[in-house]
Design a protein around this motif. Sequence first.
Motif, PDB file in Angstrom:
ATOM      1  N   ALA A  88       0.835  -1.211   0.000  1.00 12.09           N
ATOM      2  CA  ALA A  88       0.000   0.000   0.000  1.00 12.09           C
ATOM      3  C   ALA A  88       0.864   1.253   0.000  1.00 12.09           C
ATOM      4  O   ALA A  88       0.587   2.216  -0.733  1.00 12.09           O
ATOM      5  N   ASP A  89       1.923   1.249   0.811  1.00  6.61           N
ATOM      6  CA  ASP A  89       2.825   2.408   0.872  1.00  6.61           C
ATOM      7  C   ASP A  89       3.473   2.662  -0.482  1.00  6.61           C
ATOM      8  O   ASP A  89       3.546   3.806  -0.956  1.00  6.61           O
ATOM      9  N   LYS A  90       3.967   1.597  -1.093  1.00  2.09           N
ATOM     10  CA  LYS A  90       4.670   1.741  -2.367  1.00  2.09           C
ATOM     11  C   LYS A  90       3.720   2.169  -3.483  1.00  2.09           C
ATOM     12  O   LYS A  90       4.073   3.000  -4.329  1.00  2.09           O
ATOM     13  N   ARG A 135      13.588 -14.775   1.896  1.00  9.06           N
ATOM     14  CA  ARG A 135      12.351 -14.004   1.934  1.00  9.06           C
ATOM     15  C   ARG A 135      12.379 -12.884   2.960  1.00  9.06           C
ATOM     16  O   ARG A 135      11.385 -12.185   3.135  1.00  9.06           O
ATOM     17  N   ASP A 136      13.496 -12.698   3.655  1.00  9.96           N
ATOM     18  CA  ASP A 136      13.599 -11.634   4.655  1.00  9.96           C
ATOM     19  C   ASP A 136      14.231 -10.406   4.001  1.00  9.96           C
ATOM     20  O   ASP A 136      15.449 -10.299   3.893  1.00  9.96           O
ATOM     21  N   PHE A 137      13.409  -9.482   3.548  1.00  3.93           N
ATOM     22  CA  PHE A 137      13.899  -8.285   2.875  1.00  3.93           C
ATOM     23  C   PHE A 137      13.389  -7.024   3.583  1.00  3.93           C
ATOM     24  O   PHE A 137      12.830  -6.129   2.966  1.00  3.93           O
ATOM     25  N   ARG A 138      13.584  -7.002   4.897  1.00  3.40           N
ATOM     26  CA  ARG A 138      13.172  -5.826   5.661  1.00  3.40           C
ATOM     27  C   ARG A 138      14.000  -4.610   5.235  1.00  3.40           C
ATOM     28  O   ARG A 138      15.186  -4.733   4.932  1.00  3.40           O
ATOM     29  N   PRO A 139      13.373  -3.428   5.212  1.00  5.42           N
ATOM     30  CA  PRO A 139      14.088  -2.229   4.750  1.00  5.42           C
ATOM     31  C   PRO A 139      15.234  -1.863   5.679  1.00  5.42           C
ATOM     32  O   PRO A 139      15.129  -1.973   6.900  1.00  5.42           O
ATOM     33  N   SER A 140      16.345  -1.430   5.088  1.00  5.91           N
ATOM     34  CA  SER A 140      17.497  -0.989   5.868  1.00  5.91           C
ATOM     35  C   SER A 140      17.271   0.444   6.322  1.00  5.91           C
ATOM     36  O   SER A 140      16.285   1.091   5.965  1.00  5.91           O
ATOM     37  N   ILE A 141      18.201   0.964   7.111  1.00  2.56           N
ATOM     38  CA  ILE A 141      18.107   2.350   7.571  1.00  2.56           C
ATOM     39  C   ILE A 141      18.120   3.308   6.388  1.00  2.56           C
ATOM     40  O   ILE A 141      17.437   4.333   6.385  1.00  2.56           O
ATOM     41  N   PHE A 142      18.871   2.959   5.338  1.00  4.09           N
ATOM     42  CA  PHE A 142      18.913   3.814   4.146  1.00  4.09           C
ATOM     43  C   PHE A 142      17.596   3.731   3.370  1.00  4.09           C
ATOM     44  O   PHE A 142      17.137   4.726   2.799  1.00  4.09           O
ATOM     45  N   LYS A 144      14.657   3.226   4.762  1.00  2.48           N
ATOM     46  CA  LYS A 144      13.695   4.019   5.533  1.00  2.48           C
ATOM     47  C   LYS A 144      13.922   5.516   5.308  1.00  2.48           C
ATOM     48  O   LYS A 144      12.965   6.287   5.200  1.00  2.48           O
ATOM     49  N   ALA A 145      15.199   5.914   5.246  1.00  2.00           N
ATOM     50  CA  ALA A 145      15.513   7.324   4.985  1.00  2.00           C
ATOM     51  C   ALA A 145      15.022   7.728   3.602  1.00  2.00           C
ATOM     52  O   ALA A 145      14.514   8.839   3.406  1.00  2.00           O
ATOM     53  N   ASN A 146      15.146   6.818   2.640  1.00  6.57           N
ATOM     54  CA  ASN A 146      14.681   7.090   1.286  1.00  6.57           C
ATOM     55  C   ASN A 146      13.160   7.264   1.249  1.00  6.57           C
ATOM     56  O   ASN A 146      12.642   8.185   0.610  1.00  6.57           O
ATOM     57  N   ARG A 177      16.293  16.411  -3.696  1.00  2.14           N
ATOM     58  CA  ARG A 177      17.710  16.044  -3.785  1.00  2.14           C
ATOM     59  C   ARG A 177      18.030  14.901  -2.828  1.00  2.14           C
ATOM     60  O   ARG A 177      18.825  14.004  -3.153  1.00  2.14           O
ATOM     61  N   ALA A 178      17.419  14.937  -1.634  1.00  2.00           N
ATOM     62  CA  ALA A 178      17.629  13.845  -0.672  1.00  2.00           C
ATOM     63  C   ALA A 178      17.081  12.533  -1.231  1.00  2.00           C
ATOM     64  O   ALA A 178      17.696  11.467  -1.051  1.00  2.00           O
ATOM     65  N   THR A 179      15.941  12.598  -1.915  1.00  2.00           N
ATOM     66  CA  THR A 179      15.373  11.411  -2.554  1.00  2.00           C
ATOM     67  C   THR A 179      16.339  10.844  -3.584  1.00  2.00           C
ATOM     68  O   THR A 179      16.574   9.627  -3.635  1.00  2.00           O
TER      69      THR A 179
END
Length: 204
Positions: A88-90, A135-142, A144-146, A177-179
């Motif tokens: 849903a987020d994506k 199957r474990d593809f949890r988002p990294s800190i980067f 989440k920042a993205n 720019r951050a994106t």
Amino acid sequence: MVPSAAHSASAKPNAAALRFSQILSAPNQLTLARMAFLPFIVINLLDGRYGWALVLFLLAGLSDGLDGLLARTLRQQTLLGQYLDPIADKMLLSTVFLVLSIVHKIPWKFTVLVFSRDICIVVVSAVLYTIAGLRDFRPSIFGKANTFAQLAAVVFVMLLQVDHDKWVWVARTTFLRATFMFTIISGLHYVYLVGRRLHAAGAQ
């Protein structure tokens, strides 16, 4: 011991009832409601009603935080929710990025980069799941920042169409720019994590 026909028949309704109960859980209902906001956001963007589009987008974002809180508070964390929430987020972010580029409010280079990264991640994840069972593809800190940078960029792009103050333009430019930066960094970090997981899987 071979299970009886009656036992097998009763197991099927129980499995169906479990799946239905997951859909009816409050957090998943909120997630589905967030997806229902999307066509109305798109309609308002295409009609140039950026104020209404921004309000609906913020309400969708509020439901995102609320469904996670409810899932933890009510202990209604489900397998369906684990897949449905990021989808849903994506869908919300990617579609709004695309529409804002179509109406010439976000330069295409940002949208093309965002879509390219997401498509690559989906394809690689599917391949890794198929050939290695990963199957474990949890988002990294980067990652989440993205996501945060993308959310903020979309908010300020829409806000700039309503409020033309300089600080809004600065915020819009900064988060775009951050994106761009975090999309590249998180993509490279994802490649690194894939390599580590493949190495760990091969060592087992």
